[in-house]
Each structure stands twice: as C-alpha cells, then as structure tokens.
Design an enzyme around this catalytic site. Structure first.
Site, short mmCIF file in Angstrom:
data_model
loop_
_atom_site.label_atom_id
_atom_site.label_comp_id
_atom_site.label_asym_id
_atom_site.label_seq_id
_atom_site.Cartn_x
_atom_site.Cartn_y
_atom_site.Cartn_z
N LYS A 83 18.91 35.27 39.22
CA LYS A 83 19.20 36.55 38.56
C LYS A 83 19.13 36.35 37.04
O LYS A 83 20.03 35.78 36.45
CB LYS A 83 20.59 37.08 38.92
CG LYS A 83 20.77 38.51 38.44
CD LYS A 83 22.19 38.81 38.01
CE LYS A 83 22.41 38.73 36.53
NZ LYS A 83 21.63 39.61 35.65
N GLU A 121 28.05 26.51 32.32
CA GLU A 121 27.72 26.22 30.92
C GLU A 121 28.10 27.46 30.13
O GLU A 121 27.46 28.49 30.25
CB GLU A 121 26.21 25.95 30.75
CG GLU A 121 25.70 24.74 31.51
CD GLU A 121 26.16 23.43 30.93
OE1 GLU A 121 26.73 23.42 29.82
OE2 GLU A 121 25.97 22.40 31.59
N CYS A 167 24.20 28.99 22.04
CA CYS A 167 25.49 28.43 22.47
C CYS A 167 25.85 27.25 21.58
O CYS A 167 27.02 26.94 21.40
CB CYS A 167 25.41 27.99 23.92
SG CYS A 167 23.97 27.01 24.25
N GLU A 176 34.52 32.59 19.78
CA GLU A 176 33.06 32.66 19.69
C GLU A 176 32.64 34.07 19.26
O GLU A 176 33.04 35.05 19.88
CB GLU A 176 32.42 32.33 21.04
CG GLU A 176 30.92 32.27 20.96
CD GLU A 176 30.24 31.94 22.29
OE1 GLU A 176 30.55 32.61 23.29
OE2 GLU A 176 29.41 31.02 22.31
P1 NAD Z 1 27.26 36.91 29.90
O1 NAD Z 1 28.38 36.10 30.43
O2 NAD Z 1 27.54 38.31 29.51
O3 NAD Z 1 26.08 37.01 30.99
C1 NAD Z 1 25.49 35.86 31.55
C2 NAD Z 1 24.90 36.22 32.91
O4 NAD Z 1 25.97 36.50 33.82
C3 NAD Z 1 24.00 37.45 32.89
O5 NAD Z 1 22.89 37.25 33.72
C4 NAD Z 1 24.92 38.54 33.46
O6 NAD Z 1 24.22 39.59 34.09
C5 NAD Z 1 25.70 37.72 34.50
N1 NAD Z 1 26.97 38.34 34.93
C6 NAD Z 1 27.72 39.26 34.27
N2 NAD Z 1 28.81 39.59 35.02
C7 NAD Z 1 28.75 38.85 36.16
C8 NAD Z 1 29.59 38.72 37.31
N3 NAD Z 1 30.71 39.46 37.45
N4 NAD Z 1 29.22 37.86 38.28
C9 NAD Z 1 28.10 37.10 38.15
N5 NAD Z 1 27.27 37.18 37.10
C10 NAD Z 1 27.59 38.04 36.10
O7 NAD Z 1 26.61 36.09 28.70
P2 NAD Z 1 25.43 36.53 27.71
O8 NAD Z 1 25.95 37.55 26.75
O9 NAD Z 1 24.21 36.85 28.48
O10 NAD Z 1 25.16 35.16 26.93
C11 NAD Z 1 25.91 34.75 25.83
C12 NAD Z 1 26.92 33.70 26.23
O11 NAD Z 1 26.27 32.61 26.88
C13 NAD Z 1 27.61 33.06 25.04
O12 NAD Z 1 28.98 32.93 25.33
C14 NAD Z 1 26.96 31.70 24.92
O13 NAD Z 1 27.75 30.71 24.30
C15 NAD Z 1 26.71 31.38 26.35
N6 NAD Z 1 25.66 30.36 26.50
C16 NAD Z 1 26.05 29.11 26.87
C17 NAD Z 1 25.11 28.10 26.99
C18 NAD Z 1 25.52 26.70 27.38
O14 NAD Z 1 24.65 25.95 27.81
N7 NAD Z 1 26.77 26.33 27.26
C19 NAD Z 1 23.76 28.38 26.75
C20 NAD Z 1 23.40 29.68 26.37
C21 NAD Z 1 24.37 30.67 26.26
#
Ligand code: NAD
Length: 494
Positions: free
Chosen positions: A175, A250, A284, A385
């Site tokens: 997804k 992550e 991130c 963050e």
């Molecule tokens: P997000 O948590 O909003 O979304 C991430 C994914 O989770 C999306 O595909 C979203 O549709 C899905 N999602 C949302 N609600 C869900 C649920 N209830 N159940 C399952 N899946 C669900 O994050 P974002 O805004 O897309 O990305 C930014 C965040 O990602 C930042 O916090 C960043 O630090 C983090 N990030 C971390 C890494 C790492 O490797 N540590 C890498 C890239 C981004």
C-alpha cells in the site's frame, strides 16, 4: 480528463471493488491533477492477499539466485528509465530532479545489491552434540508480507523492502502513500518487464485507515513493514501485536548536527544547508536541530542564515530550484503551527517563518526555509518532529553537553558531528543514541548496503538496508540429521 491509474492484483491492472477513486495532485501546482487512483476497500486487500498467497506457493521454490536475476533485470530497467521516473516523482511529491534521481538511484543500488545476495543467503552449520548427527540451519521466507510506505522516498523505501523481500522468497501486498501512488505503479511496471511472476507483487491504493489497516489485520499476511510517523506506527504495531505478526517499524526522527569549536565551518555550513533544507526538510533523517559550540555559535548562525536566505524555492522540475514544495496542505499547516509554537515558546525566528506564495509559488504548498535561534532543549520545537524546512539552533559548552542535548529527545534515527579531533568523533559515535552517526557529513545520505534504522521512538529494533534487512524478511529453520541408525536422545544420552 486526468489519466486513470489502477491497482495491480494477481498480474492484472484493476479498479477498486466499489469503483471509487482519489486524485493525485502536484504539490508545486495544485491545479495540476496527475491522475486518479482507486480508493480501495478491504475486499481489494483480500483479493491481493489471496493472489500473493497463491504466488508464494510457487515463488518460494524458485532458487534464490534465479529470483535475484529478476532483480538484476529490474535494476537495468531502472537505469534505462531513471530520468523519466525521476520526473514523475518530482511532479508527484515535489523534490528537485537531482534528488528524485537520487531516489531512483537508491532503488537501482538496492536492486543490484539484492540480486547478489540471492547467492549469499548463508545458513549456519554447527557440530552436533551427539555422534553421527549433523546440524544445519538456513533461512526460509516468511510468506505474504504487507508493506505500508510514506511519500517522501517513493522509490527508495518500497525498493528497500520489496527487492530483498522478493529475493528471500516472499510475496507482497503493497500500500503506497496516497501522495505518491504513481511511482508505485511504475515500480510494478518495472518488475513486470523484469519477469516477476504474477501475484508476487500486488499494489492496493487507498487510505491508510482502510487499506493499511486491512493489511495489518489480514490473517494471511504474516509480516508487515511500516515506514511513516510514530503515531501511525503505534497503531500498526498494536494491530500486528494482537495478531502476533512480525512487524518492522521505521518512524519519526529529530536528528541533530553537532558542530564543535574546532570544526571546518565551511563544511559544517554546507552540511546543515543540505541536511535541513534538502527535500524541504521532509526526510526522516533531515537535520532539524543544530547544536553549536558556544565559541562558534554566533559566526556559524550568521553565515548559515546568509546562505539559507539565498536558497531558491520553486518547482522541482526547474533546474534552478534548491527547495521544492511541502507535500500537501495539511503538512504545511502543521509547519505553520510549529512556527507559532516556537515563537510563543520564546525562540527567535531569525529567518523565514512564513508561507511562500509570491509569483510562481502561489499555487503550490511552499514554505520559507526557517531558522530558530535561542532554542532550549525543553522547547517543543527542539523535541517534536516538524517534518519541514525548520531548523532549531541550540547552544552547548562541551561535547558532553552536546551529546546530552542530542539524546534528550524520544527519537534516535540519524546524527552528525563536525570536528577535527578523532577522539571527540569516536566518543560521539559511541555515545550518541541514534541508528546512524555521520562524522563530518550531514545527517542525510544513507547507502543501500548499510543497515538503516533508528533506536528509541524511531524503530522497534529491525533494520532496512544492507544485510540486516534479510533478518526481517526470513526466518531460521533448524534441521537435525541423525545418521546413527538408532534413537539418540539430546541432553539425555550423554
Ligand atoms: P504517515 O504515518 O501519515 O503515513 C505512512 C503510511 O501509513 C501511509 O501509507 C498511510 O496511508 C499509512 N497509514 C495511515 N494510517 C494508517 C493506519 N491506521 N493503518 C495502517 N496504515 C496507515 O506518514 P507520512 O506523513 O506519509 O510520512 C512522514 C513520516 O514518515 C515522518 O514521521 C517521517 O519521519 C517518517 N519516515 C520515517 C522513515 C524511517 O526510515 N525512519 C523514512 C521516511 C519517513
């Protein structure tokens, strides 16, 4: 009419079961609709999982080096399509072309790296404690894996998971983030052309709370890899924990660059400009805190602000652009909220702090590169963050204090220290609480063959990248071969 894109299930492109769709818009120009995508429902995840389960029954018998050959072909195709994919990604999520090319390159590196690991999925053999008996242990695939990704690395993060996961013999229900569905479909095209059998990769587009949740809850999905915010990660962890699924998380970061008094300041300034404002601060691993030794604080801040003020905002397709847009309206509002919080907390907003909307920026989600000074460790802008081009500068008097400030947050993904003193550098590498520490380099710049991940609130102990990712995508099988021709009882016949 915008182009209509579809899910990819069991080797076929298809719409969501109830036919609903969502729009994918360019964050640099919200009037540009790049396409419509299926707003999928649980039944779509069920179909995708069934296809992945059936494909797994065959795929696990394909020798790993042969699986690796498909990945090698995928890497070749990505090399050929690199510029085209980068342009799609820039239109979809905004970062400049140089950076989206880097994102594709990370996918290419991972494809070639994973392909070679198909010949090195080593097991461990040990002597048995009994005579005429042999002990083997080797890695086996887990089965159907769920993958839920964010939008900021639309090619790199899916590749980090799908490529090694496939080489290890698993199949996927993927997804992608709602903001970057197009790049995911390109990844499917690449793997189809490379010869991946049907059902090994299935893509289901849609909302996290529906499609993501269905993945975490499906009984036939045995492992889930999630990259995203810490708050969503906690939801995913709960759902997987209740069902005893493997889960790799992550999550967020609050990464700091430390600059000691003896550092090469030119290098340190270049590093923080790249770390804090590259990808508009939406990595991130982005540098969101700068911890400066008091002796160089004023000079560094003054020079940094001068250079940051020259960064050019714009459409990432324009070669002159240094900093692209924020991903969407919700995220830009979040950044505005944090700037307000910073001011209310008493920090000094010495650069930026405003939405950027003049000229050709007016139809995009742009925000000025922002620097706060006089930040103290207990302020929210020093701890939480923000995920945007906002840098909080803190002052320290010693290495010990710098490390203490660095470690005072709940996260622990990346970190960096600039110093010419090897003793100081090594002490920092040992004592900083983070999955990654750079010495005399910015907090961003992970390489595909190194373990990637964070400690504390950033992760749950797993790593992507490098060899370590195979620990997540395989399980150990122990085999005892008794050729004594009689019953030998371990721990008893001694
Ligand atoms: P997000 O948590 O909003 O979304 C991430 C994914 O989770 C999306 O595909 C979203 O549709 C899905 N999602 C949302 N609600 C869900 C649920 N209830 N159940 C399952 N899946 C669900 O994050 P974002 O805004 O897309 O990305 C930014 C965040 O990602 C930042 O916090 C960043 O630090 C983090 N990030 C971390 C890494 C790492 O490797 N540590 C890498 C890239 C981004």
């Amino acid at each position: 009419m915008p182009t209509h894109f579809q899910n990819f299930i069991d080797g076929h492109w298809c719409d969501s079961s109830d036919g609903r769709t969502f729009e994918n818009r360019n964050p640099a120009n919200w009037n540009e609709i790049l396409g419509t995508f299926p707003l999928s429902i649980k039944q779509d995840v069920d179909r995708a999982t069934q296809a992945a389960l059936e494909a797994f029954r065959q795929w696990r018998f394909v020798p790993a080096p042969e699986r690796g050959n498909i990945l090698r072909k995928a890497g070749d195709i990505m090399v050929r399509r690199k510029n085209e994919i980068a342009a799609i990604m820039t239109r979809e999520m905004g970062k400049p072309l140089t950076e989206t090319k880097g994102d594709v390159q990370e996918g290419i590196d991972t494809a070639f790296y994973s392909a070679t690991e198909g010949r090195r999925l080593f097991g461990i053999n040990t002597p048995s404690e009994l005579p005429n008996k042999m002990n083997l242990s080797f890695r086996v695939p887990i089965g159907v894996c769920g993958l839920i990704t964010p939008w900021n690395f639309p090619m790199a993060i899916p590749s980090w998971n799908i490529f090694p996961g496939l080489v290890a013999g698993n199949t996927f229900v993927f997804k992608p983030a709602e903001d970057t569905p197009w790049t995911a479909n390109v990844l499917a095209e690449i793997l189809i052309e490379a010869g991946l059998p049907k059902g090994c990769l299935n893509i289901v587009h849609g909302a996290g709370a529906v499609v993501g949740a269905a993945i975490t809850e499906h009984p036939d999905i045995r492992a889930v890899s999630f990259t995203g915010s810490t708050s969503t990660g906690a939801i995913v962890a709960r759902a997987c924990g209740e069902r005893t699924k493997h889960v790799c998380l992550e999550m967020g970061g609050k990464n700091a660059q430390i600059v000691m008094a003896d550092a090469d300041l030119d290098l340190a300034i270049e590093g923080v400009l790249w770390g804090a404002f590259g990808t508009t601060g939406q990595r991130c691993t982005a540098t969101s805190r700068l911890i400066l030794h008091e002796k160089i604080h004023d000079e560094m801040v003054e020079r940094l602000a001068r250079q940051a003020s020259k960064l050019r905002l714009g459409d990432g397709l324009d070669a002159k652009t240094d900093v692209g847009p924020i991903i969407n309206e919700k995220q830009r509002k979040n950044i505005e909220r944090y700037v307000k919080i910073g001011k209310e907390e008493g920090a000094n907003c010495m650069l930026g702090g405003e939405v950027a909307s003049i000229g050709n920026l007016k139809n995009g989600w742009f925000f000025q590169p922002t620097i706060f000074t006089d930040v103290t460790p207990e302020m929210r802008i020093a701890k939480e963050e923000i995920f945007g081009p906002v840098l909080s500068v803190l002052k320290c008097r010693s290495l010990e204090e710098a490390i203490e400030i660095n470690n005072s947050v709940q996260y622990g993904l990346s970190s960096s220290i600039y110093t010419r003193d090897i003793n100081v550098a090594m002490q920092a590498a040992r004592d900083i609480e983070a999955g990654i520490t750079y010495i005399n380099a910015a907090t961003i710049g992970a390489e595909a063959h190194m373990p990637f991940g964070g400690v504390k609130g950033t992760g749950n102990g797993h790593r992507e990248g490098g060899w370590a990712v195979f620990d997540f995508y395989t399980e150990w099988k122990s085999v005892y071969i008794d050729y004594s021709g009689k019953l030998q009882r371990a721990q008893i016949d001694v």
